[in-house]
Design an enzyme around this catalytic site. Structure first.
Site, PDB file in Angstrom:
ATOM      1  CG  PHE A  56      -4.733   3.827  11.225  1.00 54.04           C
ATOM      2  CD1 PHE A  56      -3.701   3.236  10.463  1.00 54.04           C
ATOM      3  CD2 PHE A  56      -4.316   4.809  11.854  1.00 54.04           C
ATOM      4  CE1 PHE A  56      -2.356   3.466  10.559  1.00 54.04           C
ATOM      5  CE2 PHE A  56      -2.688   4.837  11.979  1.00 54.04           C
ATOM      6  CZ  PHE A  56      -2.001   4.370  10.914  1.00 54.04           C
ATOM      7  CD  GLN A  94      -2.582  -0.800   2.577  1.00 53.75           C
ATOM      8  OE1 GLN A  94      -2.876  -1.707   3.332  1.00 53.75           O
ATOM      9  NE2 GLN A  94      -3.390   0.184   2.780  1.00 53.75           N
ATOM     10  NE  ARG A 105     -12.758  -1.080   4.856  1.00 51.19           N
ATOM     11  CZ  ARG A 105     -13.526  -1.935   3.981  1.00 51.19           C
ATOM     12  NH1 ARG A 105     -13.450  -3.083   3.922  1.00 51.19           N
ATOM     13  NH2 ARG A 105     -14.055  -1.326   2.930  1.00 51.19           N
ATOM     14  CD  GLU A 165      -1.481   2.645   6.650  1.00 50.14           C
ATOM     15  OE1 GLU A 165      -2.189   2.008   6.828  1.00 50.14           O
ATOM     16  OE2 GLU A 165      -0.849   3.778   7.008  1.00 50.14           O
ATOM     17  CD  GLU A 216      -9.148   3.923   7.315  1.00 46.12           C
ATOM     18  OE1 GLU A 216      -9.059   5.054   6.910  1.00 46.12           O
ATOM     19  OE2 GLU A 216      -8.531   3.461   8.142  1.00 46.12           O
ATOM     20  NE  ARG A 249      -7.053   7.667  11.682  1.00 45.59           N
ATOM     21  CZ  ARG A 249      -7.905   8.823  11.031  1.00 45.59           C
ATOM     22  NH1 ARG A 249      -9.053   8.811  10.946  1.00 45.59           N
ATOM     23  NH2 ARG A 249      -7.409   9.712  10.158  1.00 45.59           N
ATOM     24  CB  ALA A 255      -5.934   8.156   6.146  1.00 46.71           C
TER      25      ALA A 255
HETATM   26  N1  MTE Z   1     -11.481  -2.358   0.162  1.00 48.28           N
HETATM   27  C1  MTE Z   1     -11.042  -3.477  -0.554  1.00 48.28           C
HETATM   28  N2  MTE Z   1     -11.753  -4.125  -1.202  1.00 48.28           N
HETATM   29  N3  MTE Z   1      -9.624  -4.065  -0.302  1.00 48.28           N
HETATM   30  C2  MTE Z   1      -8.917  -3.467   0.720  1.00 48.28           C
HETATM   31  O1  MTE Z   1      -7.729  -3.862   1.133  1.00 48.28           O
HETATM   32  N4  MTE Z   1      -8.775  -1.346   2.390  1.00 48.28           N
HETATM   33  C3  MTE Z   1      -9.450  -0.200   3.109  1.00 48.28           C
HETATM   34  C4  MTE Z   1     -10.425   0.345   2.295  1.00 48.28           C
HETATM   35  N5  MTE Z   1     -11.222  -0.506   1.456  1.00 48.28           N
HETATM   36  C5  MTE Z   1      -9.475  -2.285   1.499  1.00 48.28           C
HETATM   37  C6  MTE Z   1     -10.638  -1.544   1.065  1.00 48.28           C
HETATM   38  C7  MTE Z   1      -8.525   0.549   3.907  1.00 48.28           C
HETATM   39  S1  MTE Z   1      -7.789  -0.072   5.208  1.00 48.28           S
HETATM   40  C8  MTE Z   1      -8.363   1.706   3.213  1.00 48.28           C
HETATM   41  S2  MTE Z   1      -7.504   2.939   4.224  1.00 48.28           S
HETATM   42  C9  MTE Z   1      -8.979   2.321   2.027  1.00 48.28           C
HETATM   43  O2  MTE Z   1      -9.633   1.219   1.624  1.00 48.28           O
HETATM   44  C10 MTE Z   1      -7.660   2.677   1.403  1.00 48.28           C
HETATM   45  O3  MTE Z   1      -8.271   2.897  -0.147  1.00 48.28           O
HETATM   46  P1  MTE Z   1      -8.674   4.505  -0.481  1.00 48.28           P
HETATM   47  O4  MTE Z   1      -7.954   5.510   0.392  1.00 48.28           O
HETATM   48  O5  MTE Z   1      -8.581   4.888  -1.731  1.00 48.28           O
HETATM   49  O6  MTE Z   1     -10.286   4.645   0.152  1.00 48.28           O
HETATM   50 MO1  MOS Z   2      -6.218   1.767   5.884  1.00 44.93          MO
HETATM   51  S1  MOS Z   2      -5.984   0.895   7.826  1.00 44.93           S
HETATM   52  O1  MOS Z   2      -5.626   3.301   6.600  1.00 44.93           O
HETATM   53  O2  MOS Z   2      -4.723   1.167   5.281  1.00 44.93           O
END
Ligand code: MTE
Ligand code: MOS
Length: 795
Positions: free
Chosen positions: A353, A206, A351, A241, A705, A319, A519
């Site tokens: 955090f 990530q 997710r 991450e 998240e 957080r 985030a």
């Molecule tokens: N959705 C899917 N399908 N797979 C993932 O790994 N990660 C989550 C969320 N949704 C995730 C997901 C997490 S922890 C975060 S921080 C955000 O997606 C990151 O992506 P974004 O910033 O583009 O929303």
């Molecule tokens: Mo999401 S826990 O901020 O990668």
């Protein structure tokens, strides 16, 4: 409406389209990092030598026998590291450790022609260990004073005065477990080295820029000698991450030393036993309410289980502290945080955090205190919502708090809640052994990285002579649909059909110095950058057009022949945010994402087994960039949250036997993930209307998240259903995760009229002490629960 947020007519953003790789995903054609191995010649495979102790000194390491295994090419040890022997950014994560810090810690790595040869080679390596005492449980760590990192406090007002002035004061504690990411694709890297020693790394990460940095410091190279590419991830969920870096460094080191491509992909058991998880937390608290149930004061100490090294534990804790309020106004607050050091995997981003863990504290308090206050739990929640003009405990004004009340009202209406409540009451009267419960819970989640510097992003947009467009941006795709949204943003800004835009994989040599895609800010940040790049090109083309109406292709051709630059780099930084971590105050978030969920469950009184009968969600995504993608994120986030809160039960061996510290739940056979059978029988999700967000790209809001925390409604509904087995006004102490077993014990307590023994009420004017984690008795059911740990179940 700001320039950033306003949309042109006929915008490609807002179109309901499938994920850009949906058909590739479902046909199996989508390439993931490890799929490249079959397309690469002469690949070596890496296998770890994992320590069988939770804590031990390595007193001897003999690798000769590994070399006798046919196919073994090299064993990588600490002596091979030309740069810094550390996989992290805090200097506390030796890549090749001389002291084993958790059961399964990799001591060294074997490279071989086949994975099987590498495995046999690893088995042949001889390691001598001098076992040391290990701290496993979180309570044990608290009692032993085993902490790491900073111990921040978020404070506003005067908590003692607030408690003293409260009509009712309660104290208690709560524990919540961690969570395994269980991304479908385990950690994977493939490293190659060119003739000049430059490293090209394909990694499921990530945070490609940080993977690049760590690989460079391990190899003693500069960042410009290392390029990291991430095609896509089969899920990251925060687990990728920080934690891919060390594995990428091993692969890169192997490639550097052998001159051959090296592939490192953890198998499922390795991934489960070696990589970090969501932090479990313990919290002790005192809370004060006025006579009407309005929160007056909260004093809490949150302790997270950080595992063996810091990794992201400090920002996760920050957080958590910033989300203890969830959607509620609390005039006097003091929340202390600390991170336990235990001999377990290094817990990491997941997710939310830390937000979910912080919010669980207040939701648990409200759920447990409502019956003691004699106020319906939903009403207690609603009564405490933020209203305009109020600010969070860390000093940020809460903008648009009315969206929570609006979403709440929508859910009440669309979910037909009043009628169903009456039905449930009737059902419960008629069924002594089956009870139903229905609960509503709100979400308020801050969007932006607390650490201000991370709130920047870059993009590169190319328009080719034929009018086709290629975009690159700093974000990574993990299934969340970021790339889909970026295609829509570029098409919107340039004013071209979506089919004309293509997206290239994330690479550090295209866009440098990127932040983690985390985030939930991926679309906000990279969307801002893609828009910025596209606008520059658009402005140059407008000059070429000089007011004429030209077809896109003609305009582009003319611009090229007029020697006008057809590509641009874009940059975005979030304005108006600041955060002082030394005092835990500021305006860290650009805005808040809001949502409300109502969940109905049915609990079987004989077994504690339950079903989720119906879920109604209204969630605020601003003006959606991509409604289908957002819907998927809301559904997926909710279900993942329900998994954390009700099913997924990480167990570590806390016995004094030889396997102390071993993760007992090493496979899907013992670690229960949500599956089709746990889906809500009726699942209604809608997006909050008239929710334009002025501060983000095309009026949208982050979605990744926040929906996870809508799952508190499941936990609270289970609490309601369990309480229904007892006399009216029963306060239920529900373990987290609320597995069927935990629900069974809650039902038993309620039936026996045992009200929550862990919430104590102070006398008026006499505030109870915060119960000390060490001084306090264990959860009354923890013995039974501990006995149910599957003894040495192997996968
Ligand atoms: N959705 C899917 N399908 N797979 C993932 O790994 N990660 C989550 C969320 N949704 C995730 C997901 C997490 S922890 C975060 S921080 C955000 O997606 C990151 O992506 P974004 O910033 O583009 O929303
Ligand atoms: Mo999401 S826990 O901020 O990668």
């Amino acid at each position: 409406m700001s320039d950033l947020s306003s949309r042109p007519d006929d915008a490609a953003v807002g179109l309901t389209i499938p994920h850009e790789s949906a058909s590739l995903h479902v046909t199996g054609a989508a390439l993931y990092t490890d799929d490249l191995v079959g397309r690469t010649r002469d690949v070596l495979h890496a296998h770890p030598v994992q320590a069988p102790h939770a804590h031990a000194r390595v007193t001897g390491l003999r690798v000769d026998a590994a070399h006798d295994v046919p196919g073994v090419v090299r064993v990588l040890t600490a002596d091979d590291v030309p740069g810094v022997n550390d996989a992290g950014v805090k200097g506390d994560e030796p890549l090749f450790p001389s002291e084993v810090m958790y059961h399964g810690h990799a001591v060294c790595w074997v490279l071989a022609e086949t994975l099987e040869a590498a495995r046999l080679g690893a088995a042949a390596v001889e390691v001598d260990y001098d076992p040391l005492p290990a701290v496993i449980g979180l309570r044990e760590a608290i009692a032993a004073g085993s902490f790491q990192g900073g111990q921040p406090t978020v404070e506003r007002g005067n908590v003692e005065d607030g408690l003293a002035g409260s009509a009712r004061v309660f104290s208690g504690e709560v524990e919540m477990s961690g969570q395994e990411h269980f991304y479908l694709e385990t950690m994977a890297s493939l490293a190659q080295v060119d003739e000049a020693g430059q490293v090209f790394l394909q990694s499921s990460t990530q945070h490609p820029s940080e993977t690049q940095e760590i690989v460079a410091h391990v190899l003693g190279l500069s960042n410009h000698q290392v390029t990291v590419q991430c095609l896509r991830m089969g899920g990251g969920f925060g687990g990728k991450e920080m934690q891919p870096h060390g594995y990428a460094a091993i692969a890169a080191l192997g490639a550097t030393l052998t001159g051959r491509p090296v592939r490192l992909r953890l198998n499922r058991t390795q991934d489960l036993t070696m990589t970090g998880k969501r932090h479990g937390f313990h919290a002790q608290w005192r809370v004060g309410f006025d006579a009407d149930g309005r929160l007056q004061a909260l004093d809490a100490t949150l302790t997270s289980d950080g595992g063996w090294s810091l990794d992201l534990s400090e920002p996760v804790l920050a957080r958590a502290l910033c989300h203890v309020d969830n959607a509620y106004w609390i005039p006097h607050v003091r929340v202390n945080g600390r991170i336990a050091r235990t001999h377990k995997t290094s817990q990491t981003a997941f997710r939310g955090f830390g937000g979910p863990q912080g919010m669980l504290v207040i939701e648990d308090i409200l759920g447990r205190c409502a019956p003691l206050l004699g106020i319906d739990a939903d009403e207690l929640r609603r009564r405490n919502f933020y209203v305009d003009g109020q600010s969070t405990p860390y000093g940020q004004p809460v903008r648009h708090p009315e969206r929570v009340a609006t979403a709440w009202q929508r859910v009440l209406e669309s979910g037909d809640v009043a009628r169903r409540r009456a039905e449930i009451a009737d059902f419960n009267r008629r069924h002594p052994h089956t009870k139903r419960g229905l609960a509503l819970t709100p979400v308020k989640f801050g969007i932006s990285f607390n650490f201000t510097a991370f709130n920047q992003a870059g993009a590169l947009v190319h328009v080719y002579k034929d009018g086709s467009v290629l975009i690159n941006h700093g974000g990574t795709e993990m299934g969340q649909g970021l790339h889909t949204k970026m295609l829509q943003v570029a098409a919107t800004t340039l004013g071209v059909p979506l089919e004309r835009v293509r997206l290239a994989p994330t690479r550090t040599d295209k866009v440098p110095n990127t932040s983690a895609t985390a985030a939930s800010s991926g679309a906000d940040l990279n969307g801002g950058a893609v828009k910025h790049a596209s606008e520059q090109i658009k402005a140059r083309l407008a000059e070429v057009a000089a007011g004429r109406e030209l077809a896109w292709e003609d305009l582009v051709r003319e611009a090229y022949f007029s020697r006008v630059q057809l590509w641009a780099a874009g940059f975005y930084r979030t304005e108006g945010i600041e955060w002082d971590s030394s005092v835990m105050r500021g305006h860290p978030f650009k805005y808040f994402a809001y949502g409300v969920a109502a969940t109905e469950v049915e609990v079987d009184g004989f077994t504690g087994a339950y079903r989720t009968r119906r879920v109604d969600i209204v969630h605020d995504v601003g003006d959606s960039l991509s409604p289908l993608v957002d819907l998927g994120q809301i559904e997926g986030g909710f279900v993942q949250g329900a998994g954390w809160l009700t099913l997924e039960d990480l167990r570590w061996d806390e016995s004094d036997g030889p396997s102390r510290g071993r993760l007992a739940t090493q496979a899907a056979s013992t670690y229960k993930l949500p599956a089709f059978s746990e889906m809500p029988e009726e699942f209604n999700v809608s997006l909050l209307e008239r929710a334009h967000e002025d501060g983000a790209v095309y009026g949208s809001k982050a979605v990744g998240e926040p929906p996870l925390m809508l799952a508190f409604s499941v936990r609270e509904a289970l609490r309601q259903a369990a309480a229904a087995f007892g006399p009216a006004g029963t306060s239920v102490d529900l373990a987290s995760p609320a597995t069927p077993e935990a629900v069974y014990w809650a039902v038993e307590d309620a039936r026996a009229g045992r009200t929550d023994g862990r919430v104590l009420e102070g006398l008026p004017g006499r505030v109870p002490d915060q119960p000390g984690a060490d001084a306090h008795a264990l959860h009354p059911r923890s013995e039974q629960v501990a006995r149910s740990v599957p003894a040495e179940v192997r996968s």
